[in-house]
Design a protein around this motif. Structure first.
Motif, PDB file in Angstrom:
ATOM      1  N   TRP A  14       0.839  -1.203   0.000  1.00 24.19           N
ATOM      2  CA  TRP A  14       0.000   0.000   0.000  1.00 24.19           C
ATOM      3  C   TRP A  14       0.871   1.249   0.000  1.00 24.19           C
ATOM      4  CZ3 TRP A  14      -4.944   0.881  -1.010  1.00 24.19           C
ATOM      5  CH2 TRP A  14      -5.426   2.173  -0.760  1.00 24.19           C
ATOM      6  N   LEU A  15       1.877   1.271   0.854  1.00 19.54           N
ATOM      7  CA  LEU A  15       2.752   2.444   0.932  1.00 19.54           C
ATOM      8  C   LEU A  15       3.495   2.702  -0.377  1.00 19.54           C
ATOM      9  CD1 LEU A  15       4.343   2.156   4.490  1.00 19.54           C
ATOM     10  CD2 LEU A  15       2.624   3.801   3.725  1.00 19.54           C
ATOM     11  N   ALA A  16       3.718   1.662  -1.153  1.00 23.28           N
ATOM     12  CA  ALA A  16       4.416   1.831  -2.434  1.00 23.28           C
ATOM     13  C   ALA A  16       3.613   2.689  -3.403  1.00 23.28           C
ATOM     14  CB  ALA A  16       4.699   0.470  -3.065  1.00 23.28           C
ATOM     15  N   PHE A  17       2.304   2.753  -3.210  1.00 23.39           N
ATOM     16  CA  PHE A  17       1.444   3.457  -4.158  1.00 23.39           C
ATOM     17  C   PHE A  17       0.624   4.585  -3.550  1.00 23.39           C
ATOM     18  CE2 PHE A  17       2.153  -0.781  -5.870  1.00 23.39           C
ATOM     19  CZ  PHE A  17       2.626  -0.465  -7.127  1.00 23.39           C
ATOM     20  N   ASP A  18       0.603   4.687  -2.236  1.00 22.85           N
ATOM     21  CA  ASP A  18      -0.219   5.703  -1.581  1.00 22.85           C
ATOM     22  C   ASP A  18       0.530   6.239  -0.370  1.00 22.85           C
ATOM     23  OD1 ASP A  18      -2.322   6.917   0.167  1.00 22.85           O
ATOM     24  OD2 ASP A  18      -3.660   6.151  -1.374  1.00 22.85           O
ATOM     25  N   PRO A  19       0.632   7.560  -0.217  1.00 22.86           N
ATOM     26  CA  PRO A  19       1.383   8.114   0.916  1.00 22.86           C
ATOM     27  C   PRO A  19       0.697   7.913   2.271  1.00 22.86           C
ATOM     28  CG  PRO A  19       0.345   9.876  -0.321  1.00 22.86           C
ATOM     29  CD  PRO A  19       0.102   8.603  -1.096  1.00 22.86           C
ATOM     30  N   GLU A  20      -0.607   7.693   2.262  1.00 25.19           N
ATOM     31  CA  GLU A  20      -1.331   7.477   3.516  1.00 25.19           C
ATOM     32  C   GLU A  20      -1.283   5.991   3.877  1.00 25.19           C
ATOM     33  OE1 GLU A  20      -2.674   9.757   5.610  1.00 25.19           O
ATOM     34  OE2 GLU A  20      -1.689  11.159   4.264  1.00 25.19           O
ATOM     35  N   PRO A  21      -0.866   5.637   5.095  1.00 22.47           N
ATOM     36  CA  PRO A  21      -0.770   4.229   5.467  1.00 22.47           C
ATOM     37  C   PRO A  21      -2.097   3.490   5.354  1.00 22.47           C
ATOM     38  CG  PRO A  21       0.323   5.606   7.080  1.00 22.47           C
ATOM     39  CD  PRO A  21      -0.425   6.527   6.157  1.00 22.47           C
ATOM     40  N   PHE A  22      -1.998   2.226   5.039  1.00 25.34           N
ATOM     41  CA  PHE A  22      -3.136   1.308   4.932  1.00 25.34           C
ATOM     42  C   PHE A  22      -3.652   0.946   6.316  1.00 25.34           C
ATOM     43  CE2 PHE A  22      -4.309  -3.295   4.500  1.00 25.34           C
ATOM     44  CZ  PHE A  22      -5.437  -3.130   3.708  1.00 25.34           C
ATOM     45  N   LEU A  23      -2.747   0.859   7.271  1.00 23.62           N
ATOM     46  CA  LEU A  23      -3.080   0.469   8.637  1.00 23.62           C
ATOM     47  C   LEU A  23      -2.778   1.623   9.589  1.00 23.62           C
ATOM     48  CD1 LEU A  23      -1.432  -3.066   8.486  1.00 23.62           C
ATOM     49  CD2 LEU A  23      -3.862  -2.520   8.269  1.00 23.62           C
ATOM     50  N   THR A  24      -3.352   1.573  10.779  1.00 22.86           N
ATOM     51  CA  THR A  24      -3.159   2.642  11.750  1.00 22.86           C
ATOM     52  C   THR A  24      -1.993   2.364  12.700  1.00 22.86           C
ATOM     53  OG1 THR A  24      -4.753   1.621  13.236  1.00 22.86           O
ATOM     54  CG2 THR A  24      -5.601   3.294  11.706  1.00 22.86           C
ATOM     55  N   GLU A  25      -1.289   1.294  12.473  1.00 24.72           N
ATOM     56  CA  GLU A  25      -0.184   0.890  13.334  1.00 24.72           C
ATOM     57  C   GLU A  25       1.008   0.521  12.447  1.00 24.72           C
ATOM     58  OE1 GLU A  25       0.593  -2.749  16.543  1.00 24.72           O
ATOM     59  OE2 GLU A  25      -1.393  -2.436  15.729  1.00 24.72           O
ATOM     60  N   ARG A  26       2.204   0.848  12.913  1.00 26.31           N
ATOM     61  CA  ARG A  26       3.412   0.458  12.177  1.00 26.31           C
ATOM     62  C   ARG A  26       3.913  -0.885  12.711  1.00 26.31           C
ATOM     63  NH1 ARG A  26       4.537   5.881  13.014  1.00 26.31           N
ATOM     64  NH2 ARG A  26       4.557   7.087  11.087  1.00 26.31           N
ATOM     65  N   PRO A  27       4.508  -1.679  11.827  1.00 25.41           N
ATOM     66  CA  PRO A  27       5.093  -2.929  12.315  1.00 25.41           C
ATOM     67  C   PRO A  27       6.346  -2.655  13.137  1.00 25.41           C
ATOM     68  CG  PRO A  27       5.586  -2.625   9.986  1.00 25.41           C
ATOM     69  CD  PRO A  27       4.666  -1.503  10.384  1.00 25.41           C
ATOM     70  N   GLN A  28       6.558  -3.492  14.131  1.00 26.18           N
ATOM     71  CA  GLN A  28       7.741  -3.407  14.967  1.00 26.18           C
ATOM     72  C   GLN A  28       8.759  -4.454  14.509  1.00 26.18           C
ATOM     73  OE1 GLN A  28       6.380  -3.921  18.996  1.00 26.18           O
ATOM     74  NE2 GLN A  28       5.047  -2.133  18.902  1.00 26.18           N
ATOM     75  N   VAL A  29      10.013  -4.223  14.848  1.00 26.84           N
ATOM     76  CA  VAL A  29      11.100  -5.132  14.482  1.00 26.84           C
ATOM     77  C   VAL A  29      11.246  -6.168  15.596  1.00 26.84           C
ATOM     78  CG1 VAL A  29      13.540  -5.298  13.879  1.00 26.84           C
ATOM     79  CG2 VAL A  29      12.232  -3.274  13.223  1.00 26.84           C
ATOM     80  N   TRP A  30      10.732  -7.379  15.331  1.00 26.60           N
ATOM     81  CA  TRP A  30      10.835  -8.483  16.286  1.00 26.60           C
ATOM     82  C   TRP A  30      11.757  -9.543  15.709  1.00 26.60           C
ATOM     83  CZ3 TRP A  30       5.842 -10.026  19.316  1.00 26.60           C
ATOM     84  CH2 TRP A  30       5.303  -8.892  19.935  1.00 26.60           C
ATOM     85  N   LYS A  31      12.093 -10.516  16.530  1.00 25.72           N
ATOM     86  CA  LYS A  31      13.030 -11.574  16.141  1.00 25.72           C
ATOM     87  C   LYS A  31      12.626 -12.264  14.844  1.00 25.72           C
ATOM     88  CE  LYS A  31      15.083 -15.841  17.839  1.00 25.72           C
ATOM     89  NZ  LYS A  31      15.156 -16.784  18.959  1.00 25.72           N
ATOM     90  N   PHE A  32      11.356 -12.580  14.674  1.00 22.43           N
ATOM     91  CA  PHE A  32      10.910 -13.312  13.493  1.00 22.43           C
ATOM     92  C   PHE A  32      10.330 -12.402  12.420  1.00 22.43           C
ATOM     93  CE2 PHE A  32      10.931 -16.571  16.829  1.00 22.43           C
ATOM     94  CZ  PHE A  32      11.823 -17.444  16.244  1.00 22.43           C
ATOM     95  N   GLY A  33      10.765 -11.158  12.419  1.00 26.81           N
ATOM     96  CA  GLY A  33      10.357 -10.230  11.368  1.00 26.81           C
ATOM     97  C   GLY A  33       9.423  -9.165  11.877  1.00 26.81           C
ATOM     98  N   PRO A  34       8.796  -8.454  10.937  1.00 25.78           N
ATOM     99  CA  PRO A  34       7.872  -7.389  11.317  1.00 25.78           C
ATOM    100  C   PRO A  34       6.640  -7.950  12.038  1.00 25.78           C
ATOM    101  CG  PRO A  34       8.471  -7.262   8.990  1.00 25.78           C
ATOM    102  CD  PRO A  34       8.968  -8.560   9.496  1.00 25.78           C
ATOM    103  N   VAL A  35       6.257  -7.294  13.124  1.00 27.43           N
ATOM    104  CA  VAL A  35       5.104  -7.721  13.926  1.00 27.43           C
ATOM    105  C   VAL A  35       4.292  -6.492  14.306  1.00 27.43           C
ATOM    106  CG1 VAL A  35       4.396  -8.717  16.143  1.00 27.43           C
ATOM    107  CG2 VAL A  35       6.258  -9.763  14.843  1.00 27.43           C
ATOM    108  N   PHE A  36       2.985  -6.607  14.151  1.00 26.44           N
ATOM    109  CA  PHE A  36       2.048  -5.583  14.611  1.00 26.44           C
ATOM    110  C   PHE A  36       1.646  -5.961  16.039  1.00 26.44           C
ATOM    111  CE2 PHE A  36       1.834  -5.429  10.046  1.00 26.44           C
ATOM    112  CZ  PHE A  36       1.813  -4.072   9.773  1.00 26.44           C
ATOM    113  N   GLY A  37       2.011  -5.111  16.996  1.00 26.37           N
ATOM    114  CA  GLY A  37       1.795  -5.423  18.403  1.00 26.37           C
ATOM    115  C   GLY A  37       0.357  -5.750  18.751  1.00 26.37           C
ATOM    116  N   SER A  38      -0.591  -4.975  18.249  1.00 28.31           N
ATOM    117  CA  SER A  38      -1.990  -5.228  18.604  1.00 28.31           C
ATOM    118  C   SER A  38      -2.484  -6.548  18.014  1.00 28.31           C
ATOM    119  CB  SER A  38      -2.876  -4.076  18.137  1.00 28.31           C
ATOM    120  OG  SER A  38      -2.861  -3.981  16.724  1.00 28.31           O
ATOM    121  N   LEU A  39      -2.012  -6.889  16.826  1.00 31.00           N
ATOM    122  CA  LEU A  39      -2.394  -8.157  16.206  1.00 31.00           C
ATOM    123  C   LEU A  39      -1.787  -9.326  16.985  1.00 31.00           C
ATOM    124  CD1 LEU A  39      -3.878  -9.535  13.865  1.00 31.00           C
ATOM    125  CD2 LEU A  39      -1.795  -9.238  12.493  1.00 31.00           C
TER     126      LEU A  39
END
Length: 137
Positions: A14-39
């Protein structure tokens, strides 16, 4: 893990084509890759077991309705592109050299501070390059 990675790919494309984020939360850098904390908080009770039923979530207020057809198109596109892969395979994709997760992890000598968010600009640049690579020459 698979749901996390699919959400990350939707966020990035989504970010590749639209400046406004698709989601209201950014992924965090966790051991097994990007993780959304609330998810993670909502689904962690499943552990590594498959999620086979819809989640029953108690909301303080009803969630917003998705009425933008572009969102639904993106979700379909991401599912068609990545849905056949396991969570571990998708995690490997997010760990590849040059990915936003990998770049941050390397800068921090793989000792990333807890709750460190992947900057949208890094994710955007990566997926813009991915999109460009998909275009015919």
């Amino acid at each position: 893990m698979k749901v996390q990675k699919l959400c990350y790919f939707a966020h990035g494309w989504w970010l590749a084509f639209d400046p406004e984020p698709f989601l209201t939360e950014r992924p965090q850098v966790w051991k097994f890759g990007p993780v959304f904390g609330s998810l993670y908080a909502a689904l962690s009770h499943h552990g590594s077991r498959a999620i086979t039923q819809p989640e029953k979530v108690q909301f303080n207020e009803p969630p917003p309705q998705i009425d933008n057809p572009a969102y639904l198109d993106l979700i379909d596109w991401v599912w068609n592109r990545y849905g056949q892969h396991s969570g571990l395979t998708l995690s490997d994709m997010t760990h590849a050299p040059g990915t936003p997760w990998r770049n941050v992890a390397e800068r921090c000598n793989f000792q990333v501070p807890k709750h460190y968010e992947l900057p949208d600009e890094d994710v955007k640049k990566f997926f813009e390059a991915e999109a460009k690579a998909l275009q015919p020459v």
